[in-house]
Scaffold this active site. Structure first.
Site, PDB file in Angstrom:
ATOM      1  CE1 TYR A  91      -4.410  -1.138   0.082  1.00  0.00           C
ATOM      2  CE2 TYR A  91      -3.213  -3.050   0.868  1.00  0.00           C
ATOM      3  CZ  TYR A  91      -4.347  -2.498   0.332  1.00  0.00           C
ATOM      4  OH  TYR A  91      -5.428  -3.286   0.023  1.00  0.00           O
ATOM      5  CD  GLU A 101      -6.491  -6.278   0.938  1.00  0.00           C
ATOM      6  OE1 GLU A 101      -5.269  -6.106   1.095  1.00  0.00           O
ATOM      7  OE2 GLU A 101      -7.186  -5.540   0.207  1.00  0.00           O
TER       8      GLU A 101
HETATM    9  C1  HEM Z   1      -6.258   2.196  -1.483  1.00  0.00           C
HETATM   10  C2  HEM Z   1      -5.620   1.404  -2.306  1.00  0.00           C
HETATM   11  C3  HEM Z   1      -6.265   0.511  -3.334  1.00  0.00           C
HETATM   12  C4  HEM Z   1      -7.486   0.614  -3.960  1.00  0.00           C
HETATM   13  C5  HEM Z   1      -8.531   1.689  -3.778  1.00  0.00           C
HETATM   14  C6  HEM Z   1      -7.607  -0.496  -4.876  1.00  0.00           C
HETATM   15  C7  HEM Z   1      -8.698  -0.745  -5.686  1.00  0.00           C
HETATM   16  C8  HEM Z   1      -8.857  -1.875  -6.465  1.00  0.00           C
HETATM   17  C9  HEM Z   1     -10.056  -2.216  -7.218  1.00  0.00           C
HETATM   18  C10 HEM Z   1     -11.323  -1.373  -7.274  1.00  0.00           C
HETATM   19  C11 HEM Z   1      -9.845  -3.392  -7.836  1.00  0.00           C
HETATM   20  C12 HEM Z   1     -10.828  -4.163  -8.761  1.00  0.00           C
HETATM   21  C13 HEM Z   1     -11.680  -5.089  -7.924  1.00  0.00           C
HETATM   22  C14 HEM Z   1     -12.700  -5.832  -8.757  1.00  0.00           C
HETATM   23  O1  HEM Z   1     -12.307  -6.715  -9.531  1.00  0.00           O
HETATM   24  O2  HEM Z   1     -13.870  -5.523  -8.597  1.00  0.00           O
HETATM   25  C15 HEM Z   1      -8.503  -3.809  -7.494  1.00  0.00           C
HETATM   26  C16 HEM Z   1      -7.900  -4.958  -7.967  1.00  0.00           C
HETATM   27  C17 HEM Z   1      -6.543  -5.204  -7.836  1.00  0.00           C
HETATM   28  N1  HEM Z   1      -5.649  -4.504  -7.038  1.00  0.00           N
HETATM   29 FE1  HEM Z   1      -6.069  -2.916  -5.893  1.00  0.00          FE
HETATM   30  N2  HEM Z   1      -6.469  -1.245  -4.806  1.00  0.00           N
HETATM   31  C18 HEM Z   1      -5.628  -0.659  -3.878  1.00  0.00           C
HETATM   32  C19 HEM Z   1      -4.382  -1.125  -3.484  1.00  0.00           C
HETATM   33  C20 HEM Z   1      -3.700  -2.132  -4.121  1.00  0.00           C
HETATM   34  C21 HEM Z   1      -2.355  -2.556  -3.808  1.00  0.00           C
HETATM   35  C22 HEM Z   1      -1.497  -1.998  -2.689  1.00  0.00           C
HETATM   36  C23 HEM Z   1      -2.022  -3.535  -4.691  1.00  0.00           C
HETATM   37  C24 HEM Z   1      -0.718  -4.279  -4.792  1.00  0.00           C
HETATM   38  C25 HEM Z   1       0.315  -3.771  -5.425  1.00  0.00           C
HETATM   39  C26 HEM Z   1      -3.179  -3.748  -5.548  1.00  0.00           C
HETATM   40  C27 HEM Z   1      -3.238  -4.700  -6.552  1.00  0.00           C
HETATM   41  C28 HEM Z   1      -4.415  -5.066  -7.189  1.00  0.00           C
HETATM   42  C29 HEM Z   1      -4.483  -6.175  -8.128  1.00  0.00           C
HETATM   43  C30 HEM Z   1      -3.316  -7.044  -8.580  1.00  0.00           C
HETATM   44  C31 HEM Z   1      -5.836  -6.268  -8.526  1.00  0.00           C
HETATM   45  C32 HEM Z   1      -6.401  -7.268  -9.532  1.00  0.00           C
HETATM   46  C33 HEM Z   1      -6.339  -6.530 -10.823  1.00  0.00           C
HETATM   47  C34 HEM Z   1      -6.433  -7.327 -12.090  1.00  0.00           C
HETATM   48  O3  HEM Z   1      -7.487  -7.837 -12.430  1.00  0.00           O
HETATM   49  O4  HEM Z   1      -5.392  -7.325 -12.718  1.00  0.00           O
HETATM   50  N3  HEM Z   1      -4.177  -2.887  -5.176  1.00  0.00           N
HETATM   51  N4  HEM Z   1      -7.932  -2.877  -6.651  1.00  0.00           N
END
Ligand code: HEM
Length: 292
Positions: free
Chosen positions: A98, A140
């Site tokens: 994060y 998580e």
């Molecule tokens: C406040 C911080 C964050 C927010 C608001 C956020 C938001 C989101 C959202 C909205 C999704 C899509 C969920 C869905 O499928 O409905 C997602 C997926 C994902 N997030 Fe985050 N995220 C955050 C932090 C992080 C961090 C720290 C990482 C790691 C480096 C990360 C890695 C991912 C990955 C790998 C996916 C799956 C994406 C894919 O389909 O390739 N996120 N996140």
């Protein structure tokens, strides 16, 4: 939960931030994957990156979370985040990541909104983002604990033991844990992440297509060449020593940093800019200048 001072500033700047979120998230991912390519290679789904789906999901979730906080500043809208937390644990996101996301997201906000981001505005949005991150990290941690896993340690080797062709474009695969241990309990609606190495993607298709053209020659560059393509060159595409036909029209497609680099090489090799066509894999924010 959102402080009164921050709530006023977030309310005043939400339309500007929400309006620019598309550009902010595009820059955010571009810079983060440039500096931390290991995140793109193995964690993020490249298809979702290329289509912009991930960018839109992130932007939508931040705007939605901020809006819900403003409507009810005393309650953290955790319910909005359950799906994201499940998605994150399905790909092994850990709390230390994060800080990385925060760094690049805030740099992108400052870059796109410029002087509008006063230190007070930045602090207010910082509060929103950390409230969101804190809620996600807590959810998580619980999901990892319920599954009996160390945070981030989600990958397990499986072996394909049967392959059935169901229709001309659908196959079913039967998998078994390679370590002989039982498969985990399945839950309705759960995410199942599958990760595979794709050695030399599109190599066969490229060879086949080039074979159908008269006078065509395929040249490959691989960061890690292998026996399947023994004449491939090592490293990134480098046009030194490649004979370009006179009057060639060049078509490029791929991610932005690749195209910038190759376009520069082509211009230096004397190919006029009007003869270089391109298609961006992913969001197109490229306005090629004379030196790009
Ligand atoms: C406040 C911080 C964050 C927010 C608001 C956020 C938001 C989101 C959202 C909205 C999704 C899509 C969920 C869905 O499928 O409905 C997602 C997926 C994902 N997030 Fe985050 N995220 C955050 C932090 C992080 C961090 C720290 C990482 C790691 C480096 C990360 C890695 C991912 C990955 C790998 C996916 C799956 C994406 C894919 O389909 O390739 N996120 N996140």
């Amino acid at each position: 939960m959102l402080s009164t001072e921050s709530a006023a500033l977030v309310r005043a700047t939400l339309p500007a931030v929400a309006g620019a979120l598309d550009e902010i998230t595009t820059r955010f991912y571009g810079a983060m994957f440039r500096d931390r390519p290991e995140l793109l290679d193995g964690m993020f789904n490249r298809g979702n990156q290329a289509s912009g789906a991930q960018r839109r999901a992130l932007a939508g979730s931040i705007a939605g979370f901020a809006t819900a906080l403003l409507e009810d500043p005393d309650t953290r809208p955790d319910a909005l985040l359950a799906r994201i937390a499940h998605r994150h644990t399905a790909v092994g996101v850990t709390d230390d990541q994060y800080t990385i996301v925060h760094k690049y997201l805030f740099a992108a906000i400052a870059e796109v909104l410029g002087d509008a981001v006063t230190p007070q505005v930045a602090a207010a949005w910082d509060e929103v983002c950390w409230l969101m991150a804190g809620a996600l990290i807590a959810q998580e941690a619980r999901l990892y604990q319920d599954a009996g896993l160390e945070p981030g340690q989600i990958w397990r080797q499986w072996t394909v033991i049967e392959r059935r062709t169901e229709t001309p474009d659908t196959v079913s695969l039967l998998l078994r844990p390679a370590d002989g241990q039982p498969a985990p309990r399945a839950r309705a609606g759960q995410y199942v992440s599958v990760r595979l190495r794709m050695p030399h993607a599109l190599r066969t298709e490229t060879r086949e297509l080039a074979g159908q053209l008269p006078n065509a020659r395929a040249v490959f560059w691989y960061e890690r060449p292998g026996a399947e393509e023994p004449h491939a060159r090592g490293g990134l595409m480098n046009l030194d020593g490649i004979q370009l036909p006179d009057g060639a029209t060049v078509f490029l497609c791929g991610p932005l940093p690749f195209m910038r680099d190759v376009r520069g090489q082509l211009l230096r090799a004397g190919v006029p800019a009007r003869h270089i066509r391109y298609e961006v894999f992913g969001p197109d924010l490229w306005l090629p200048g004379p030196t790009a």
